[in-house]
Structures are given as structure tokens and as C-alpha cells.
Design an enzyme around this catalytic site. Structure first.
Site, mmCIF file in Angstrom:
data_model
loop_
_atom_site.group_PDB
_atom_site.id
_atom_site.type_symbol
_atom_site.label_atom_id
_atom_site.label_comp_id
_atom_site.label_asym_id
_atom_site.label_seq_id
_atom_site.Cartn_x
_atom_site.Cartn_y
_atom_site.Cartn_z
ATOM 1 N N CYS A 158 19.151 96.027 64.492
ATOM 2 C CA CYS A 158 19.882 95.289 63.354
ATOM 3 C C CYS A 158 19.283 95.432 62.203
ATOM 4 O O CYS A 158 20.036 95.552 61.002
ATOM 5 C CB CYS A 158 20.023 93.720 63.970
ATOM 6 S SG CYS A 158 20.802 93.465 65.567
ATOM 7 N N ASP A 194 46.722 78.612 69.344
ATOM 8 C CA ASP A 194 47.487 78.795 68.017
ATOM 9 C C ASP A 194 46.626 79.431 66.934
ATOM 10 O O ASP A 194 47.187 80.014 65.999
ATOM 11 C CB ASP A 194 48.025 77.416 67.439
ATOM 12 C CG ASP A 194 48.959 76.774 68.400
ATOM 13 O OD1 ASP A 194 49.710 77.643 69.147
ATOM 14 O OD2 ASP A 194 48.962 75.423 68.554
ATOM 15 N N ASP A 209 54.625 75.885 66.606
ATOM 16 C CA ASP A 209 54.247 75.609 67.969
ATOM 17 C C ASP A 209 55.129 74.199 68.415
ATOM 18 O O ASP A 209 55.364 73.598 67.606
ATOM 19 C CB ASP A 209 52.706 75.271 68.045
ATOM 20 C CG ASP A 209 52.230 74.888 69.454
ATOM 21 O OD1 ASP A 209 52.889 75.725 70.331
ATOM 22 O OD2 ASP A 209 51.586 73.920 69.489
ATOM 23 N N CYS A 214 17.614 92.128 66.390
ATOM 24 C CA CYS A 214 16.504 93.094 66.976
ATOM 25 C C CYS A 214 16.167 93.864 65.709
ATOM 26 O O CYS A 214 16.894 94.015 64.806
ATOM 27 C CB CYS A 214 17.150 93.928 68.144
ATOM 28 S SG CYS A 214 18.718 94.843 67.723
ATOM 29 N N CYS A 230 38.011 74.115 25.814
ATOM 30 C CA CYS A 230 39.300 74.918 25.879
ATOM 31 C C CYS A 230 38.940 76.132 26.661
ATOM 32 O O CYS A 230 37.802 76.243 27.369
ATOM 33 C CB CYS A 230 39.311 75.376 24.367
ATOM 34 S SG CYS A 230 37.923 76.640 23.645
ATOM 35 N N CYS A 234 35.920 78.357 26.425
ATOM 36 C CA CYS A 234 34.595 77.804 27.146
ATOM 37 C C CYS A 234 34.479 78.269 28.469
ATOM 38 O O CYS A 234 33.643 78.536 28.758
ATOM 39 C CB CYS A 234 34.436 76.287 26.760
ATOM 40 S SG CYS A 234 34.615 75.720 25.394
ATOM 41 N N ASP A 258 48.374 73.331 66.598
ATOM 42 C CA ASP A 258 47.517 72.558 66.574
ATOM 43 C C ASP A 258 46.305 73.080 67.600
ATOM 44 O O ASP A 258 45.206 72.441 67.848
ATOM 45 C CB ASP A 258 47.887 71.276 66.789
ATOM 46 C CG ASP A 258 48.490 71.095 68.667
ATOM 47 O OD1 ASP A 258 48.830 72.184 68.805
ATOM 48 O OD2 ASP A 258 48.007 70.178 69.017
#
Length: 811
Positions: free
Chosen positions: A18, A699, A498, A15, A81, A84, A695
Site C-alpha cells: 500500500c 435504499d 420507497d 501493508c 463586500c 473582500c 429510509d
């Protein structure tokens, strides 16, 4: 002051309010002279006068309207090196809109985070400091990018060696074997010998050695000397002095006329040899990505306008029907819509047993179809496939920069100028206080200092180990998504798991069958009634009967009683299955089963009581069984002095039973997602570093709260996105492998850094003539060149040892 223009996308604009808040945030940044935010295009145009794009990005993040970053990967040609690397990084950081830069010497790739999609300004910035850049395609490996370099270096080494050998034999052979020196003087004469050496050495420097001058001298003119500049100055000084001695000896003080053509030629040859060996080793570091890329087929058979045609995989779109023959590698992610086959998914799961696929089953790109024909619908293509995401994660991990590298970069940024200063001081001291004739001593010592210094080894020490270590981790199914996780994991104090789907299979299985009569008859009768239910426990009971090969009687009148169980008739017998309340409602006294039920409950089992024809018949115990490597994983962590914890939403008895079986140190059970975060915080008390392994969606908060989040790749996308490390196969053994890889990689990095810095600290004074002061030898430029070349090769070779890392506890 120059005004820089930034044009970039902004997320979260919905909007006019924002827009106003985003503009206010941008204008609040020091150095911003103007800002316009466009709601229609969801973009911003910003004018900067000495401001910082990173500050603009941070201000928008704080305001809740983040700038949309673009990650660009550029292949940089010509870096040799650490100096660089520092120059390329500095140049890219100056480009408007760039918010982050990491340049990797090992694979020659710059990873740039920028607000602008256009790569042209980045390429121009790299070119301005003397290097070439081009965009890299996902899946390009180190082997691909250095292949041409390896071939070119091999030719250069061969040509340089052929030209150098006669010089070396004539000059050094003459010193070692006086008879050879006398023979040369008596035949062609020393002046003719020097002329021949001049021609051959000039060909070496102008041919194979031209690269050092073409890159080193411009770098020197820009006051940004690199390794090429050191070699150019060292070899060039030896050649120039020798040329003067050959053609204008009168210009030199009496007693100083000598030639060092062999030094100039041998320096170039040995350093080219070292770079060739180094490039060959670099090519092997990309093996992990090359193997992953090799899993993608080039073409696939796709339905096009009612006809099956073979098309490039890149032309497949979502929704396409793809036809798979026996043995075909699956080209994209999708689901089976017709056919039946077994698919080898070891690439993803690590399990060697093929998985049966029928209609509705998911297929993953890169896996291999078995003997049956399948028709699949494409659901994810291109960069959205799991294989592409894995390749991208491996690339990002290999290009990451650990915190230790920042210290290395600060040192190496000054290294080459300091070495040049030391060389000048060395020459001055020899000329001032050296024995007569001082000039040759000053020349040899100055050239040796320039040549023996090796910023290459320092620059390669960390990125080579990271590339090989993360590549080996990818082979084992461990992907490091965050760079600092590779460094942090090796010093973790606690690993918290878990339970369901992480340490256990995530699906209940029958573990105990206790009946009053024939056990098989009892199980078959119960399974017959349960076969009419879709409850997970019912499926586990039916599966247990199938494993035993039991024939199930016909069941009828099956009725479910919510919260209690179900009842029905099997083979003419009435059956009641469930908890004690279920049996009581059926008019059965469950007292005879109570003792067995309580014993199973104490072991963490889910208990199912059964009555047949109104008589207690037995109990079943069900539990979520452990994954095969869970026990070995916990044992390996304990062996390394790492504590373990179990944080689960499951019941206290079930969690404690699993913990006791595995020997886990701490148990927190019956907690919701916010409770898991609280448990993580408690375990972090006292400054302990904690890794959490999970998983599921529940979690994700704990994964984010932990110092290192480790997600099972078999879990949800939310969990994976919240993690620092991903275990592709969902195998908990990957936790131990991740810790082992982290420990071995960091140990390897410190070995490399110790060698690289120790080498320079010890040998630069030797090259300057320190030993000569104490009646020791004076280091020759040829030996200095050999030592310098060997230094980089040793660092690369040591890093390659990580390809053999194996967690013995899981073997």
C-alpha cells in the site's frame, strides 16, 4: 521556486505494498519533488514545487488511499463586500494542503477543507491580505459573531449623526432656504461657517469614519481595493477639496471655490447606518442554529463515584449514568436503564404527542423529559449526538456556495477596480468637456460614482438567501447536506419514493376484520392465540384488540407452523390462524373465505384466515398504513408539475394499492436494491432530473444514484450518509417542504441578484452625470451614499422574507 511541505494522514494503508502504491500515486503528480509515506503513522510527507494539493488528493483517491481531509471553520473579521470574499478565498487557496475554500459574506465564516489540522497557516494567510481570522466553534451563530459589531456600529452611527447634523443643516439648509444662508453670512460669516464644518467633518472622518480609511487605504496600497477603499476615496476627495477651498482658496481656479464637507460627513453617516441595519438583519439569519444550540442544557446530574453530582454537559462521557428529573432537557443521546416517563420529542419528530419511555428506550439530546424520573446511560456525547450532527448539517448548509455564486464571484472580483476606472474617466470627461466651472462638476460626479457602486449587495445576494432559506428549512425539519441540492431540487422532474417506512408507517396494522359471527369475540379469540407469538403480524392483531379495549381469553397449546401460521386453544376452543394451507392441514375447507381473501389481496392487504373449532370463522386484512401527510405530499408535487413514482421491494399488489390510494404516476415493485438503482436510471431517461426518497439500508444505492437523494432522518445512518437532503422527523411532507424551500430560495436569490446588478448598471451612469447631459439633475454624493446603503439593506430584507415560507398544501 519555493518548496512547499505537506504533512497529512492517509486512509487505507495496511501493508508495504500500500505504501508503495500511495507513494507512486503522489510522485506521479506534476510538481511533486519528493514523497514519503509512513505505514506506522499512516501519514505522508510531500514536497511540492509549484504543484497542487488538490491534484495530490485526487491521485490518492484514484489509487484507493484517500488523504484524510480536515474541515476548518474560521470567523473572518473585516469583510464588507464581495471583493473582500474573493481576496480571502484567493489567500486561503494558496496555503499548502488546502483543497477547498468557501467564504460566506453573510455570516463572515470561511469553510476550508485542508489536509493539515493546523489552523495557524490559514490565519496567517488571511492576515496577509488585511483581515483577521479565528477558529469558530460548532454552534456559533451569526447573532453571536455580529453582536459586538452591531453595538459598535450603533455607537458609530449615533456619534456620526450628531456631528453631521449641524453641517447638513447649515450647508444644505442654506441652499434650500436663502434666508438661512443670508443669516449665516451676516452673523458668523461664510468663512467661519466653513471652519466649523471643517472641524465637524474632520471629527466624523477621523472618528466613526476612520474604519473606511484604516481598511480601505491599505487595500488600495496592496492594489486590492474594496468597498472601504471606494468610500475612503469618495469621502476623502470631498473633504480634501473642501479643505483646500477653506484654507487655500487661491490654489483653485476662479469660480470653483466651494465646500462639500456635508457630502463627506453624510456619506460616512449613511453608509454606517446601512451597515448597522445590515448587521442587525444578519443577526437574525442565525436564529435557526441559535434555537438548536439553545436545546442543549449546560449541566446534567451524573453519577460520579457513587454520588449524584451536577457537572457540565461537556464532561459527560459514554457509559455515564445520567439522572433526569421531571421537566429536564436530555443532555446527551442514550438509553433508559430505569424509570418510566413520557418524553417530548417534537424537536426531532415534529409530533406534538409525548412518547412513553421505559427501560431500553432510546433518548435523544435536546428532547424534554415529562413528569417521571428517568435514569439513562449515555451512548453518544459531544459532537456524536444527533443534535450536534443536526447543528453541524445546518451550519454546513448555511455556509454552502451554490453554482450560481461562482458567476457572481467572477464578476465582483473585477467590480471595484472597474468602478475606480469609471470614476477616473468620469472626472476626465467632465474636466475636458464639462461646463464651467468644470472642476466642481467633475468632483461631484467622480465622488458619486465611487460612492453609489455597491459590491456589498452583490456579495450578499446569494449567501443571505441561502442562510435564511436553509435556516427556515431546519425549522421545518429539512436539512440540506449538499450545497447543490438546494439549487437542484427546485427544478426536479420526478420524485420517486420507497414505500415501507417512507410513505407508510413501516409496521403492519389491522385494516379489515370480516367474521361469520360477533366481530369483537372473533378478534379477541384470534388475538389471544397471537399474543403468544412475536411475529409482526401477531403484534398488529393484538394491538387492534387492545385499541378496541377487548379482554383476551386465556390461550394454551400455541404452536407455530413455519410458512403457514399457528394454532392453539382459546377459551376451550381450537383455533387455526394463517393461510389457506394452514386451514387445509387443520382439516378445514377454506372455500367459504376465498372470495373475501382474494378481494383483500387485490387491495394489497396481507390476508390472515381463521378457523374456530374446525369451522371457517373469518378473515383479517393487514397493511402498512400511510403516514398522515403522504397524500398531501403527492398532491403538492403534482400541483407543481412534478411526476411521482413508487419504487418498492414489496409485492406488486401491495405497491399498486398504495400507489392508487395516493395517485402516484409510476410503480416499480418487487425489486432488490440493484433493481431500485435500475428503476432510478430508467426514470432519468430523457434527461429528467430525479429525486429519490428512502429510509433503509437497501435504499442507499438508489439515494446515491439519484440526482438528489432525500433520506428520512428516522431511517438508517447508511441511508442518511448517502443522501443530499435529510428529513429529520421522517415525515414525507418534508419532501414538499424541501422542494418549496428550494424554489422560494432560488427565486429569492435571483430577485436579489437582479436588484444588485440592475441597481449598479442603472445608477453608476446616472452618478457619472448621464442625466445632466439631457438637462436632468446631477446626482449628489449624499443621495449616492443613501442609495448605496439602501441597496444592501433591501437585499438583506428581501432574504429575510424566507423566514415565513410555508407549504400551503400541507397546512
Amino acid at each position: 521556486m519555493t518548496v512547499q511541505r505537506l504533512d497529512f494522514e492517509i486512509d487505507g494503508l495496511s501493508c508495504a505494498g500500500c505504501v508503495g502504491r500511495a507513494e507512486t500515486a503522489i510522485k506521479g503528480v506534476s510538481g511533486v519533488s519528493g514523497a514519503e509515506v509512513n505505514l506506522a503513522t499512516k501519514s505522508a510527507r510531500v514536497a511540492l514545487e509549484g504543484g497542487d494539493a488538490q491534484e495530490v488528493s485526487r491521485a490518492l483517491d484514484t489509487a484507493g488511499y484517500p488523504a484524510v481531509p480536515h474541515r476548518q471553520r474560521l470567523e473572518i473579521a473585516g469583510m464588507t463586500c464581495a471583493s473582500c470574499v474573493a481576496r480571502v478565498e484567493s489567500a486561503l487557496e494558496q496555503v499548502p494542503g488546502v483543497t477547498g475554500v468557501t467564504v460566506n459574506l453573510a455570516d463572515g465564516v470561511a469553510a476550508v477543507t485542508t489536509l493539515d489540522k493546523d489552523t495557524a497557516p490559514l490565519i496567517a494567510a488571511v492576515k496577509s491580505v488585511g483581515y483577521e481570522a479565528r477558529p469558530v466553534q460548532t454552534g456559533t451563530t451569526a447573532a453571536d459573531t455580529v453582536g459586538a459589531e452591531i453595538r459598535h456600529l450603533r455607537r458609530s452611527v449615533v456619534v456620526s449623526a450628531i456631528l453631521t447634523l449641524p453641517i447638513f443643516v447649515v450647508e444644505m439648509g442654506g441652499h434650500a432656504v436663502p434666508a438661512l444662508h443670508d443669516a449665516i453670512a451676516a452673523t458668523i460669516g461664510m468663512q467661519a461657517s466653513w471652519m466649523i464644518q471643517f472641524v465637524l467633518a474632520t471629527l466624523v472622518l477621523a472618528g466613526p469614519g476612520r474604519i473606511f480609511f484604516a481598511k480601505g487605504l491599505p487595500a488600495l496600497m496592496r492594489r486590492a481595493p474594496d468597498m472601504n477603499a471606494l468610500v475612503a476615496m469618495g469621502a476623502g476627495a470631498a473633504w480634501a477639496y473642501s479643505s483646500v477651498a477653506t484654507f487655500r482658496p487661491g490654489w483653485l481656479p476662479a469660480g470653483t471655490v466651494a465646500v462639500y464637507f456635508e457630502a463627506a460627513a453624510v456619506i460616512v453617516t449613511l453608509i454606517l447606518l446601512g451597515r448597522w441595519l445590515e448587521a442587525r438583519a444578519k443577526g437574525r439569519t442565525g436564529a435557526a442554529i441559535k434555537r438548536l444550540v439553545g436545546l442543549r442544557p449546560d449541566t446534567a446530574r451524573v453519577d460520579r463515584d457513587g454520588a449524584i453530582r451536577e457537572v457540565p454537559v461537556g464532561e459527560i462521557v459514554r457509559g455515564d449514568r445520567v439522572y433526569l428529573r421531571a421537566g429536564d432537557r436530555i443532555p446527551v443521546d442514550g438509553e433508559v436503564i430505569d424509570g418510566r416517563s413520557f418524553v417530548d420529542e417534537s424537536m426531532v419528530t415534529g409530533e406534538p404527542v409525548a412518547v412513553e419511555k421505559t427501560a431500553g428506550a432510546a433518548l435523544v439530546a435536546g428532547t424534554v423529559n415529562g413528569n417521571g424520573a428517568l435514569v439513562m446511560r449515555a451512548t453518544a456525547v459531544g459532537a456524536d449526538t444527533m443534535l450536534a450532527r443536526i447543528i453541524e448539517m445546518v451550519e454546513e448548509a448555511q455556509g454552502t456556495r451554490l453554482p450560481v455564486q461562482d458567476l457572481v464571484n467572477r464578476i465582483t472580483a473585477w467590480f471595484v477596480p472597474v468602478v475606480m476606472g469609471v470614476a477616473l474617466v468620469t472626472v476626465a470627461l467632465w474636466l475636458a468637456v464639462g461646463p464651467a466651472p468644470a472642476l466642481p462638476f467633475a468632483l461631484v460626479s467622480g465622488v458619486s460614482v465611487l460612492i453609489i457602486a455597491c459590491p456589498c449587495a452583490m456579495g450578499l445576494a446569494t449567501p443571505m438567501s441561502i442562510m435564511v432559506g436553509t435556516g427556515r428549512a431546519a425549522d421545518l425539519g429539512v436539512l440540506f447536506r449538499r450545497g447543490d441540492a438546494l439549487q437542484s431540487l427546485q427544478s426536479v422532474d420526478v420524485v420517486a419514493f420507497d414505500k415501507t417506512g417512507t410513505l407508510t408507517m413501516g409496521a403492519p396494522q389491522v385494516t379489515d376484520v370480516a367474521s361469520k359471527g360477533d366481530e369483537d369475540d372473533f378478534l379477541a379469540t384470534v388475538a389471544a392465540v397471537e399474543s403468544a407469538s412475536d411475529h409482526p403480524l401477531a403484534g398488529a392483531i393484538v394491538a387492534a384488540a387492545e385499541v378496541r379495549g377487548l379482554d383476551l381469553p386465556q390461550a394454551s397449546d400455541v404452536q407455530a407452523v413455519p410458512g403457514q401460521g399457528l394454532s392453539g386453544t382459546a377459551d376451550g376452543r381450537s383455533v387455526a390462524i394463517g393461510n389457506a394451507r394452514m386451514l387445509e392441514q387443520a382439516g378445514v375447507d377454506a372455500g367459504g373465505l376465498t372470495e373475501q381473501a382474494e378481494a383483500l389481496a387485490r387491495e394489497g392487504r396481507t390476508v390472515v384466515m381463521v378457523a374456530i373449532d374446525g369451522v371457517p370463522a373469518g378473515v383479517l386484512g393487514l397493511a402498512d398504513t400511510l403516514k398522515p401527510t403522504a397524500r398531501a405530499t403527492v398532491a403538492a408535487l403534482h400541483a407543481w408539475g412534478v411526476q411521482t413514482a413508487l419504487i418498492s421491494g414489496d409485492s406488486e399488489p401491495a405497491a399498486r394499492a398504495i400507489a392508487a390510494e395516493l395517485g402516484i404516476d409510476h410503480v416499480v415493485a418487487g425489486v432488490l436494491p440493484d433493481g431500485k438503482v435500475a428503476a432510478v436510471r430508467d426514470l432519468q431517461q430523457g434527461g429528467r432530473k430525479l429525486a429519490f426518497v428512502g429510509d433503509g439500508i437497501n435504499d442507499a444505492p438508489a439515494l446515491a444514484a439519484a440526482d438528489i437523494g432525500i433520506a428520512m432522518g428516522s431511517g438508517t445512518d447508511v441511508a442518511v450518509e448517502s443522501a443530499d437532503v435529510v428529513l429529520v422527523s421522517g415525515n414525507p411532507g418534508g419532501v414538499a417542504e424541501a422542494v418549496e424551500i428550494s424554489r422560494r430560495t432560488l427565486r429569492n436569490i435571483w430577485q436579489n441578484l437582479g436588484w444588485a446588478f440592475g441597481y449598479n448598471v442603472a445608477l453608476i451612469p446616472v452618478a457619472a452625470g448621464l442625466l445632466y447631459v439631457f438637462d436632468g439633475p446631477l446626482l449628489s454624493p449624499q443621495l449616492a451614499a443613501g442609495a448605496m446603503a439602501l441597496s444592501s439593506v433591501l437585499v438583506v430584507t428581501n432574504a429575510l422574507r424566507l423566514r415565513r415560507v410555508k407549504t400551503e398544501a400541507l397546512s
